[in-house]
Scaffold this motif. Structure first.
Motif, PDB file in Angstrom:
ATOM      1  N   ALA A   1      -5.459   3.159  -7.367  1.00  0.00           N
ATOM      2  CA  ALA A   1      -6.324   2.531  -6.375  1.00  0.00           C
ATOM      3  C   ALA A   1      -7.790   2.819  -6.686  1.00  0.00           C
ATOM      4  O   ALA A   1      -8.129   3.867  -7.255  1.00  0.00           O
ATOM      5  CB  ALA A   1      -5.976   3.034  -4.981  1.00  0.00           C
TER       6      ALA A   1
ATOM      7  N   PHE B   1      -0.918   4.267  -2.290  1.00  0.00           N
ATOM      8  CA  PHE B   1      -1.508   5.143  -1.281  1.00  0.00           C
ATOM      9  C   PHE B   1      -0.425   5.945  -0.579  1.00  0.00           C
ATOM     10  O   PHE B   1       0.740   5.526  -0.518  1.00  0.00           O
ATOM     11  CB  PHE B   1      -2.281   4.336  -0.234  1.00  0.00           C
ATOM     12  CG  PHE B   1      -3.493   3.621  -0.754  1.00  0.00           C
ATOM     13  CD1 PHE B   1      -4.705   4.285  -0.893  1.00  0.00           C
ATOM     14  CD2 PHE B   1      -3.413   2.287  -1.124  1.00  0.00           C
ATOM     15  CE1 PHE B   1      -5.825   3.622  -1.377  1.00  0.00           C
ATOM     16  CE2 PHE B   1      -4.527   1.618  -1.612  1.00  0.00           C
ATOM     17  CZ  PHE B   1      -5.737   2.285  -1.737  1.00  0.00           C
TER      18      PHE B   1
ATOM     19  N   ASP C   1      -3.187  -5.968   0.703  1.00  0.00           N
ATOM     20  CA  ASP C   1      -3.046  -5.129  -0.484  1.00  0.00           C
ATOM     21  C   ASP C   1      -4.438  -4.644  -0.902  1.00  0.00           C
ATOM     22  O   ASP C   1      -5.271  -5.419  -1.363  1.00  0.00           O
ATOM     23  CB  ASP C   1      -2.408  -5.942  -1.604  1.00  0.00           C
ATOM     24  CG  ASP C   1      -2.105  -5.118  -2.842  1.00  0.00           C
ATOM     25  OD1 ASP C   1      -2.572  -3.960  -2.923  1.00  0.00           O
ATOM     26  OD2 ASP C   1      -1.408  -5.628  -3.744  1.00  0.00           O
TER      27      ASP C   1
ATOM     28  N   ARG D   1      -5.173  -2.062  -3.133  1.00  0.00           N
ATOM     29  CA  ARG D   1      -5.219  -1.288  -4.368  1.00  0.00           C
ATOM     30  C   ARG D   1      -6.439  -1.634  -5.221  1.00  0.00           C
ATOM     31  O   ARG D   1      -7.046  -0.762  -5.840  1.00  0.00           O
ATOM     32  CB  ARG D   1      -3.946  -1.514  -5.181  1.00  0.00           C
ATOM     33  CG  ARG D   1      -3.909  -0.784  -6.504  1.00  0.00           C
ATOM     34  CD  ARG D   1      -2.593  -0.942  -7.222  1.00  0.00           C
ATOM     35  NE  ARG D   1      -2.201  -2.339  -7.385  1.00  0.00           N
ATOM     36  CZ  ARG D   1      -1.245  -2.761  -8.210  1.00  0.00           C
ATOM     37  NH1 ARG D   1      -0.559  -1.861  -8.906  1.00  0.00           N
ATOM     38  NH2 ARG D   1      -0.949  -4.020  -8.311  1.00  0.00           N
TER      39      ARG D   1
ATOM     40  N   ASN E   1       0.827  -1.212   0.000  1.00  0.00           N
ATOM     41  CA  ASN E   1       0.000   0.000   0.000  1.00  0.00           C
ATOM     42  C   ASN E   1       0.857   1.256   0.000  1.00  0.00           C
ATOM     43  O   ASN E   1       0.619   2.193  -0.768  1.00  0.00           O
ATOM     44  CB  ASN E   1      -0.928   0.007   1.214  1.00  0.00           C
ATOM     45  CG  ASN E   1      -1.969  -1.083   1.153  1.00  0.00           C
ATOM     46  OD1 ASN E   1      -2.551  -1.329   0.096  1.00  0.00           O
ATOM     47  ND2 ASN E   1      -2.203  -1.761   2.263  1.00  0.00           N
TER      48      ASN E   1
END
Length: 510
Positions: A231, A207, A502, A504, A81
């Motif tokens: 994302a 992120f 994860d 995304r 992330n």
């Protein structure tokens, strides 16, 4: 290791793994692979690119410095992330490229060549080059305080062929080297960066960190300048709720989109508003025997203790998990069904104890206090049936680290070891298990240098069978995780999220 979702003090990788376990045990994280559940696939409408996702977690980090602080709480939310490595792993522990768009391994297994993706930048805007990768890996290799240091012990050299190409040469082939790069050892940081990583970040991930309210929450925002696929949500709030009942209440009140670590006994309360999924993990509920301490240095005593345990009853009492009779879980290479090594047989257990001259045995179980009383109570009852008196010593985790993990001062201990591919602990006589078997060490070493993955797994399987027959420890269960996901949330990870979350690809419909 077990998880305590708090970040832990700097230690070697084996400690970090233990910590990871600790968090997982205290938690019951989510997961399950396969087709999407109704809550995730039944929603209608387009994904809302401006949506915020709120995720309930159990244990909060005490620092964001992933380089120098062990703990599954950090790896779970930061890896993939915020920070990325050359490669990463999927929910079923398969290795895939990440910052690298490709990698090649030489025929002799000694040289790994990675080619970076185009257009990668750090969150501060600096362009990532091979120099950053070399610096990151070299630092992890040279600095003992950096997490993952031990994973790079077999690296001979790390060089930049050009701005986009990194070449890593090993001293000998390593079946696990590429997998080790999916962890903290392989994360890439900007060369010469002066960011205070304890409270801030500068990664390359999808992120960025926008806010950390200590004792409350952690907030990420979508990185719109991310080099890869952007994302699916605008922001993510990790809401730390260190109480199972409070987590269910928060979910029912509508303040959470997803609740991880759902207590199996409370899960029915969420059925109407959420879909609760069950997921696989590599978490091993491990009953450690101090193999160096009498009478546990007697294989007959250890075997008797294993035979005295009703493993199926433990699963029924917990309401979740599957039986595991050996040191390798189903998601790891080398797994085999070793239930035949410890069938529930109290009569044989008593006979073995008599043969060993231990008919009136008294032992102490040292266990971190956050694990609760279910497992200790069941063990106490099972052992009593074969004439073994068990005293339970429930301690705070720092005390467990000091007495059990560091000083090896214990009879029996229990923690949830969550790190994948950690069989090497049984090939290390200095590990807190104190198990020393040259044949196991030989097979493990061969498995690591074997280039053929199938043959490597076979060697691990042979070694694991020896460990199980030696009763080097007992594996009370292979844990599973429960996650509650509200309708409209799609793509939330299901397996192995206690070690990697994860996000995304998660989307929320309008």
């Amino acid at each position: 290791m077990h998880r305590t979702r708090a970040a832990l003090t700097p230690r070697r990788r084996t400690t970090a793994a233990l910590f990871a376990g600790l968090t997982a045990a205290a938690l019951l994280l989510t997961a399950c692979t396969g087709s999407a559940s109704p809550a995730q696939s039944g929603a209608t409408g387009a994904a809302d690119a401006n949506a915020s996702l709120t995720v309930g977690l159990v244990l909060e980090p005490s620092s964001l410095d992933l380089r120098h602080t062990a703990g599954a709480a950090l790896e779970q939310v930061l890896v993939d992330n915020i920070y990325e490595g050359l490669v990463t792993r999927t929910q079923d522990n398969k290795i895939v490229d990440r910052l690298a768009k490709s990698h090649e391994i030489s025929a002799d297994g000694l040289t790994y060549t990675f080619v970076l993706n185009d257009g990668i930048t750090f969150h501060n805007g600096a362009k990532l080059t091979s120099a950053d990768v070399v610096s990151s890996l070299q630092t992890a290799k040279d600095d003992k305080t950096v997490q993952g240091h031990a994973d790079l012990a077999g690296v001979a050299s790390i060089t930049a062929k050009d701005d986009k190409t990194v070449v890593v040469t090993l001293t000998q082939p390593s079946q696990n080297f590429l997998f080790s790069l999916t962890g903290t050892a392989g994360l890439v940081f900007q060369k010469g960066d002066t960011t205070d990583l304890q409270a801030a970040e500068n990664g390359t991930g999808p992120f960025t960190l926008t806010q950390w309210k200590k004792g409350d929450s952690l907030t990420f925002a979508r990185n719109d300048k991310y080099w890869g696929t952007k994302a699916g949500v605008k922001s993510i709030v990790f809401d730390y709720i260190p109480d199972f009942t409070a987590g269910v209440n928060a979910a029912q009140s509508g303040t959470l989109d997803v609740l991880t670590a759902v207590d199996a006994n409370l899960a029915p309360q969420l059925d109407k508003k959420f879909t609760v999924t069950k997921g696989r993990t590599t978490d091993k509920g491990t009953l450690a025997f101090n193999n160096t301490k009498a009478p546990l240095n007697d294989q007959r005593v250890r075997e008797a203790l294993r035979l005295a345990i009703d493993h199926k009853a433990i699963i029924e009492a917990r309401g979740i998990g599957t039986t595991l009779y050996g040191p390798i879980p189903q998601l790891d290479p080398g797994y085999q069904d070793l239930s035949g090594t410890a069938p529930y047989d109290p009569d044989k257990a008593k006979a073995l104890l008599k043969e060993a001259g231990q008919e009136n045995l008294a032992l102490t179980l040292t266990i971190p206090s956050f694990y609760g009383s279910t497992v200790p109570q069941l063990l106490t009852s099972d052992f009593k049936k074969v004439g073994v008196k068990l005293t339970v010593n429930s301690v705070e985790f720092p005390a467990w680290l000091d007495s059990v993990y560091t000083k090896h001062d214990y009879d029996l201990s229990f923690v949830l070891h969550v790190e994948p591919r950690d069989f090497g602990n049984f090939a290390n006589p200095d590990y807190y298990f104190g198990y020393d078997n040259p044949e196991v060490q030989k097979l493990y070493a061969q498995s690591q240098t074997e280039l053929d993955a199938k043959k490597s797994a076979q060697l691990l399987s042979q070694a694991a069978e020896i460990v199980a027959k030696d009763a080097a420890a007992d594996w009370l269960y292979e844990d599973q995780t429960l996650t509650a996901v509200r309708p409209g949330v799609q793509g939330f990870p299901k397996d192995s999220i206690n070690s990697r979350l994860d996000l995304r690809g998660v989307t929320v419909t309008k």
